[in-house]
Design a protein around this motif. Sequence first.
Motif, short mmCIF file in Angstrom:
data_model
loop_
_atom_site.label_atom_id
_atom_site.label_comp_id
_atom_site.label_asym_id
_atom_site.label_seq_id
_atom_site.Cartn_x
_atom_site.Cartn_y
_atom_site.Cartn_z
N PRO A 29 8.41 -20.04 -7.95
CA PRO A 29 7.18 -20.93 -7.96
C PRO A 29 6.01 -19.93 -7.23
O PRO A 29 6.12 -18.89 -6.74
N LYS A 30 4.70 -20.33 -7.82
CA LYS A 30 3.49 -19.52 -7.64
C LYS A 30 3.47 -19.70 -5.92
O LYS A 30 2.69 -18.50 -5.49
N GLU A 31 3.85 -20.63 -5.41
CA GLU A 31 3.48 -20.45 -3.92
C GLU A 31 4.58 -19.57 -2.84
O GLU A 31 4.71 -19.94 -1.85
N CYS A 32 5.53 -18.97 -3.57
CA CYS A 32 6.63 -18.28 -3.10
C CYS A 32 5.62 -16.98 -2.25
O CYS A 32 4.74 -16.56 -2.47
N LEU A 33 6.10 -16.79 -0.97
CA LEU A 33 5.80 -15.64 -0.13
C LEU A 33 6.33 -14.31 -0.91
O LEU A 33 7.59 -14.30 -1.30
N ILE A 34 5.55 -13.29 -0.91
CA ILE A 34 5.83 -12.01 -1.44
C ILE A 34 6.55 -11.21 -0.44
O ILE A 34 5.92 -10.96 0.65
N VAL A 35 7.53 -10.76 -0.54
CA VAL A 35 8.49 -9.89 0.30
C VAL A 35 8.27 -8.49 0.00
O VAL A 35 8.30 -8.33 -1.32
N LYS A 36 7.92 -7.78 1.02
CA LYS A 36 7.64 -6.25 0.79
C LYS A 36 8.68 -5.35 1.87
O LYS A 36 8.39 -6.02 3.04
N ALA A 37 9.08 -4.41 1.59
CA ALA A 37 9.68 -3.68 2.61
C ALA A 37 9.01 -2.22 2.77
O ALA A 37 8.67 -1.70 2.22
N LEU A 38 8.97 -2.09 4.02
CA LEU A 38 8.47 -0.77 4.65
C LEU A 38 9.58 0.33 4.96
O LEU A 38 10.74 -0.21 5.27
N ARG A 39 9.68 1.25 3.88
CA ARG A 39 10.81 2.30 3.91
C ARG A 39 10.62 3.43 4.39
O ARG A 39 9.30 3.99 4.74
N SER A 40 11.54 4.04 4.94
CA SER A 40 11.73 5.26 5.73
C SER A 40 11.25 6.41 5.11
O SER A 40 11.53 6.73 3.80
N PRO A 41 10.15 7.46 5.62
CA PRO A 41 9.80 8.36 4.93
C PRO A 41 10.74 9.66 5.45
O PRO A 41 10.61 10.90 4.86
N TYR A 42 12.03 9.53 6.15
CA TYR A 42 12.77 10.51 6.60
C TYR A 42 14.05 10.35 6.27
O TYR A 42 14.46 9.04 5.89
N ALA A 43 15.04 11.13 5.90
CA ALA A 43 16.07 11.16 5.58
C ALA A 43 16.95 10.52 6.73
O ALA A 43 18.05 9.99 6.63
N TYR A 44 16.81 10.87 8.08
CA TYR A 44 17.60 10.66 9.10
C TYR A 44 16.44 10.55 10.28
O TYR A 44 15.93 11.51 10.59
N ALA A 45 16.57 9.41 10.78
CA ALA A 45 15.72 9.11 11.98
C ALA A 45 15.99 7.89 12.80
O ALA A 45 16.64 6.99 12.39
N ARG A 46 15.84 7.91 14.17
CA ARG A 46 15.72 6.60 14.85
C ARG A 46 14.56 6.13 15.21
O ARG A 46 13.53 6.77 15.54
N ILE A 47 14.38 4.59 15.16
CA ILE A 47 13.00 4.19 15.30
C ILE A 47 12.96 3.97 16.84
O ILE A 47 13.63 3.18 17.57
N LYS A 48 11.84 4.74 17.37
CA LYS A 48 11.68 4.94 18.80
C LYS A 48 10.85 3.82 19.41
O LYS A 48 11.31 2.76 20.29
N ASN A 49 10.05 3.41 18.57
CA ASN A 49 9.20 2.05 18.85
C ASN A 49 8.25 1.67 17.29
O ASN A 49 8.06 2.46 16.57
N ILE A 50 8.28 0.27 17.31
CA ILE A 50 7.71 -0.22 16.24
C ILE A 50 6.65 -1.29 16.68
O ILE A 50 7.02 -2.24 17.03
N ASP A 51 5.28 -1.03 15.95
CA ASP A 51 4.36 -1.94 16.61
C ASP A 51 3.88 -2.84 15.23
O ASP A 51 3.25 -2.02 14.30
N VAL A 52 3.99 -3.92 15.20
CA VAL A 52 3.66 -5.04 14.08
C VAL A 52 2.70 -5.91 14.40
O VAL A 52 2.40 -6.75 13.32
N SER A 53 2.09 -5.73 15.72
CA SER A 53 1.02 -6.53 15.89
C SER A 53 -0.04 -6.83 14.92
O SER A 53 -0.74 -7.88 14.74
N LYS A 54 -0.48 -5.76 14.54
CA LYS A 54 -1.77 -5.71 13.56
C LYS A 54 -1.34 -6.28 12.21
O LYS A 54 -2.27 -6.93 11.54
N ALA A 55 -0.12 -5.78 11.74
CA ALA A 55 0.22 -6.29 10.59
C ALA A 55 0.25 -8.07 10.52
O ALA A 55 0.03 -8.64 9.86
#
Length: 776
Positions: A29-55
């Motif tokens: 339906p048109k009212e569906c939420l649109i889902v998008k994924a943020l994807r890693s720019p690195y081949a191997y990494a650990r996420i030390k911190n992630i801030d989603v407050s502004k998003a």
Amino acid sequence: MRYVSRPVRKIDGMSLVTGKPLYTDDLAPKECLIVKALRSPYAYARIKNIDVSKAKMVKGVACVLTYKDVPKVRFTNAGQTYPEMSSYDRLILDEYVRYVGDEVALVAAANEKAAIQALKLIKVDYEVLTPVLDYKKAKDNPVIVHNYEDYHNNYDFQGQNNKRNIVVEGMDEHGDVEGEFSRSDVIVDHEYENLAQEQCMMETFRTYTYMDHNGRLCVVTSTQVPFHVRRILSRALQIPQSRIRVIKPRIGGGFGAKQTVVSEFYPAIITLKTGLPAKIIYTRKEAFSASNSRHQMCIRVKIGADFDGTIRAIELDTLSNQGAYGEHGTTTIGLSGHKSLPLYNQARAFRFKYTGVYTNTMPAGAFRGYGATQGLFALESAVNELAVKLGMDPTRLREKNMVRFGEIMPAYYNEKMTSSALDRCIYRGREMIQWDKKYPRTQISDTKVRAVGMAIAMQGSGIAKVDTAGAEIKLNDDGFYTLKIGATDMGTGCDTILTQIAAEALLADMDQFIVAQVDTDISPFDSGSYASATTYVTGMAVYNAACDLKNKIIFAGAKMLDPEKYTVPLEKFNPKKFFFDGANVTEVSSGKSVSIHDIAIHCAGNYTGTYLNGSGFYSSPTSPPPLMAGFVEIELDKETGKYEILDYVGVVDCGTVINTSLARVQTEGGIAQGIGLAMYEDVKYSDKGKMMTNSFMQYKIPSRVDVGKIRVAFESSYEPSGPYGAKSIGEIVVNTPSPAIADALRNAAGINMRSLPITPEKVLAAIEEAKDNGEG
């Protein structure tokens, strides 16, 4: 036969060409939420911190999720029958990202613009780690791709050790391998390499989810494996399977890519968190770089033979690049040996060694051919090189050593070859390509030469003792039928083929059938459309269901004709006293009859009647191999290395051909896909692990003009365990082009092309090297 071995038009053919079928995105339906994924720019990494407050502050954003917001239970993406053989090494979102493109966070918004804006506002602080990019250096590398303790597999596989980057490792052996090598007059010993290959289906990965009025999660998705999707989502989301319903609409192709659960997790967890419908539509770039592909493999082949061409021993040693996650890694690698070595069943001994390793590249998964493609390129190329070394026609070498009808195949799980027309496939292919006239080459000019090459192949028909299928056929109140199956039609025409089988068994017309789309709430269980299982496994389930319903129809007709005479229960009833012609049930002794229409009305519309529904189930203890011989003619320009396909002949033994038109199209399409693997398709990464071939601008697949003339023929055997003698056809057809083309280039220029794709640049370099060595 009314419908078997006939060119029946696809039951949905006209609707397809007029654009009527509805796909996943059409149903959302048109009212569906649109889902998008943020994807890693690195081949191997650990996420030390992630801030989603502004998003989260972006207008229209309903939900932002990170690894902190998802269940911490590991699972596999592989859509395989439970218990899956693939490693449980994934989370929906993880603190570690293991390839460029791995999911970091999810955003769901009211529109795409808001979702993309929110993605840009997520701030991630990464600890960048050293990746493992070279699969030949992955085993026992100091960098460990999966370094944690809750790594799990349902099976205790030989050599499996995530701390050594080993997905699977083992060996199978039969006979005195070293002794037979020592007694051989001629040895061929080389390495052959297949790079990864993208499935390139027209419809990318896409899923739409919503909560129904009972609070159940409904998943509408483009998948080959609806029932496996339900089970895998249950584990990943930590909710009971009874709370999940999976619906498969029309699919725009899969080729194995959609046997892996790729997109389903993300809208599903958004819907669970928000209660709102959600959808994710993969871009083509995401389909290329954040899903799965064919496994890259390097295979060493050693063959020992006598001067007369008798093969004594064969050894295969396969190294497989699994990529960042283990789905299909433990199973695909096995087929590189088990679907190639049995072709040469006269060999006195064989050894098959294999190692699958993790790297920080996009995961490998299922692709038409499923490991056999890689193994057959290696082994068939080596056999062709052996023929050159012996000065022997490669078709004769194969005829001397190939598997024959009735033989036990030690390299194929000790199964018996119960049907084979491989000898006739080779003979007919020779005739069609005019092998005796054209082999090995014809000089056209000072720089141009034409040459022929060939290869043979085998595959399987479902997975023995694993794949299962159910089918139900209901007789409706007006004498028409509803066919319920759990197999998914991906454009292959399986709905048509299974209807043909049902119509043949019930002596009905094709237009008397309705085929229901797959819905896990109402469809009978099916392992899914993969492993060449549909015609063979699901076909037998449909045949069994049709026979069950036919007996019930005759029983109901008998009771209508003489209710006082026929009082025994169904299990004691003798249907041989009646004749059923699809339209009427007739008592042989009296000649009295009752129509199927009247039986249907009586049983479905009368309170005194009995609802008629036939059910069938099938799981085969064996996997009878389809067989094929492929022959190619090329023209090579020695000055540039450029070559083109002039003619490709494929002759297939798939048992009884159910639908001659669809079998031909399957074969032509598979050959074209195999030509793409051989000549063009090349997944490339940067030195940082970023995929460089993530669009059709960089990734070449063959067009119609690239594949030349393709001619197809069938040499039928009769497989006693298949529906009307049928075996599979879906995968076998992709396997012969790469070794046949390499053989033709050897015959044209005396060069050995042992790595794919075989590009003009590689050919020219090989020609120049041969000249420098005094061989050209």
